[in-house]
Design a protein around this motif. Structure first.
Motif, short mmCIF file in Angstrom:
data_model
loop_
_atom_site.label_atom_id
_atom_site.label_comp_id
_atom_site.label_asym_id
_atom_site.label_seq_id
_atom_site.Cartn_x
_atom_site.Cartn_y
_atom_site.Cartn_z
N GLY A 290 0.78 -1.22 0.00
CA GLY A 290 0.00 0.00 0.00
C GLY A 290 0.81 1.27 0.00
N THR A 291 2.13 1.16 0.20
CA THR A 291 3.00 2.33 0.18
C THR A 291 3.93 2.25 -1.03
OG1 THR A 291 2.99 2.48 2.60
CG2 THR A 291 4.76 3.63 1.43
N LEU A 292 3.85 3.25 -1.90
CA LEU A 292 4.70 3.29 -3.08
C LEU A 292 6.05 3.90 -2.72
CD1 LEU A 292 2.13 4.44 -5.78
CD2 LEU A 292 3.09 2.16 -5.48
N GLN A 293 7.11 3.20 -3.12
CA GLN A 293 8.46 3.63 -2.80
C GLN A 293 9.30 3.70 -4.07
OE1 GLN A 293 9.72 0.66 0.05
NE2 GLN A 293 8.68 1.70 1.75
N ALA A 294 10.05 4.80 -4.23
CA ALA A 294 10.96 4.92 -5.36
C ALA A 294 11.96 3.78 -5.33
CB ALA A 294 11.67 6.27 -5.31
N SER A 295 12.25 3.22 -6.51
CA SER A 295 13.15 2.07 -6.61
C SER A 295 14.20 2.32 -7.68
CB SER A 295 12.34 0.80 -6.94
OG SER A 295 11.35 0.56 -5.96
#
Length: 551
Positions: A290-295
């Protein structure tokens, strides 16, 4: 080799302990349409050709560009270069697909399906759709309010618009009421349920306002990430994705599950990403429950002059690969299945050689011949305001660069567009592949700035297929956007699709339906993983028909 129901569940839901018996799921809510066979099979099933039926379909028109030149008061370059959005969806609930085209500052052009590949034009103002005369870019259709019909989003040069559908193709402007207007040059709106709360959220890709003349470039407009709350109102949380506030020149944000964990990840395609103050590379955001994280370590954050996005399992290995169009060499990313990617562009001369490419826009994977393996379509389009420019590898902005349809054989790709009549030299922007006549084979719909829409009807063969749509009465995501569907059977490879809404191409949105090419399979085991993770398997489903699954 046919996969068992247990194997399919493992593919969709993760590892199943071998020491615990897994009961066979009981099929429920499955409705099979009548079987449809090809009335006039083509001689070569590998090359079903296309026939231009635009005129008889009743959708012919030529867009009306602004009067004047870029740099005139109130006119910038992108107002000449960008429009040509396309929405394909059943808007009036009659079971037939309808078409909506955007057109510079004209009202969107609605064409309602009347059967037999014929469409009736209906004025936007008669349907309650008014974009206030603003330059219009792209659009998409999704059931935003969870009432079982498809609402419309449009992006324009300045703001966004959201229209609620009454179920019969009449619309009410709810932009202000729901708080999704935003600002900036909004190109593409893509829908998903990345927080798995049962309702749809919206990613809006925004570009620069363009150039008003030499040395007069405007700052980039920021993308928006609208999260829908319990009341139906939206909140922009883009700052959680971009804490530095740096904006790229966004073209499309594509949702898909990159690592097969049941959560929708996001890939953002940015123009102008070659460096400098104006440029930002493409961005991949992994979804951690549910949490979008830069990759940045995904291998997908590539700087380029990107335009469009194609998402598909090109090698039938059970994960989604990416193609990104470009002004010059395009990008081909092969998924490792864990949220990381390998750039294989250099393995394909046609994609990596700038002299062989030009300005490509809409791009999409689709199974043209229903053999179970995806082809790749790329639409090319001249940019009048960039005449004489030279891009990477001295790519010239040629007046006529024909569209391409690539077939893959291992690491070799062959352009079959000339052989099937898909090598259109028009100034195309948008392209979608949708089965408009319900014969199991996809028509190509393109939209060019110099010639307008074009519908290419596909020939058909005896090869098998399924068209699958979902309806979910347990959540507000009624059409199952984000659901994963896998088919396996004798005579076909593993075929996997996800239901999307505005996720691919550029400035376009197709219907919430997936079409599976199944080669010689008379029956398949079909598995559906719903957006909340529940998986249901339907064994021995007969092919060559439309299929509806209700939860």
């Amino acid at each position: 080799m046919r996969l068992s129901a247990l194997t399919i569940i493992t593919l969709l839901a993760g590892c199943v302990p071998l020491d615990e018996p897994t009961p066979e799921p009981v099929p429920q809510g499955l409705t099979l349409g009548p079987q449809r066979t090809c009335a006039d099979p083509v001689a070569d099933p590998d090359l079903p050709g296309f026939v231009d039926v635009t005129e008889r379909a009743g959708v012919g028109f030529v867009p009306s560009p602004p009067e004047g030149q870029p740099g005139d008061v109130g006119l910038t370059s992108v107002q000449f270069e960008m429009t040509g959005g396309l929405i394909v969806a059943d808007l009036d609930g009659d079971g037939l697909l309808d078409l909506v085209f955007t057109d510079y500052s004209e009202a969107p052009r609605f064409h309602f399906g009347r059967g037999d590949l014929e469409f009736e034009a209906v004025a936007a103002q008669d349907l309650g759709v008014d974009l206030l005369g603003l330059h219009s870019n792209g659009g998409s259709a999704a059931d935003v309010d969870g009432d079982g019909d498809l609402d419309l989003w449009f992006g324009t040069y300045g703001r966004g618009f959201l229209f609620e559908n009454d179920g019969q193709g009449n619309f009410s402007d709810v932009t202000g009421e729901l708080g999704v207007q935003g600002q900036g040059n909004q190109l593409n709106g893509s829908w998903a349920d990345p927080d798995r709360d049962g309702d749809l959220d919206l990613y809006v890709a925004a570009h620069s306002p363009g150039s008003a003349g030499p040395g007069q470039d405007f700052p980039n407009d920021p993308d928006a990430f609208w999260i829908q709350g319990d009341s139906g109102r939206f909140t922009d949380v883009a700052s959680t994705l971009y804490p530095s506030g740096l904006a790229g020149q966004g073209f499309v944000g594509g949702w898909f599950d990159a690592d097969d964990d049941g959560w929708q990840d996001l890939y953002v395609v940015n123009d102008g990403g070659m460096g400098g103050m104006m440029g930002q590379p493409n961005r991949f955001f992994a979804n951690d429950e549910g949490t979008l994280q830069a990759s940045p370590g995904s291998g997908a954050d590539v700087g380029m002059l990107a335009m469009g996005l194609a998402i598909g399992d090109m090698d039938n290995d059970g994960d989604f690969d990416l193609h990104v169009s470009d002004a010059g060499p395009t990008l081909l990313l092969r998924s490792r299945g864990d949220g990381t990617f390998t750039d294989v562009s250099l393995q394909v001369e046609a994609f990596s050689d700038g002299s062989a490419g030009d300005i490509s826009w809409g791009t999409l994977f689709f199974d043209h011949d229903n053999d179970g393996e995806l082809e790749l379509y790329s639409a090319f389009g001249y940019m009048q305001t960039k005449a004489g420019d030279h891009g990477p590898n001295m790519t010239s902005n040629r007046l006529e660069m024909a569209d391409q349809l690539w077939r893959r054989d291992g690491d070799a790709w062959t352009d079959i567009a000339p052989a099937v009549g898909a090598d259109d030299p028009a100034w195309n922007r948008t392209a979608l592949a949708v089965d408009l006549d319900e014969d199991g084979f996809a028509e190509l719909i393109t939209f060019s700035l110099d010639q307008g829409p074009r519908i290419l009807r596909s020939g058909c063969s005896d090869r098998a297929w399924l068209s699958v749509s979902l309806r979910d009465s347990t959540s507000a995501n009624r059409f199952g956007v984000g659901a994963r569907i896998i088919a396996t059977g004798q005579g076909t490879p593993l075929v996997m699709r996800e239901i999307g809404a505005g996720n691919v191409g550029t400035m376009s949105g197709g219907p919430p339906t997936v079409r599976l090419g199944l080669n010689e399979a008379e029956t398949v085991d079909l598995a559906v993983r719903w957006p909340d993770g529940e998986t249901v398997v339907y064994p021995d489903v007969s092919t060559r028909r439309q299929l509806s699954i209700v939860r």
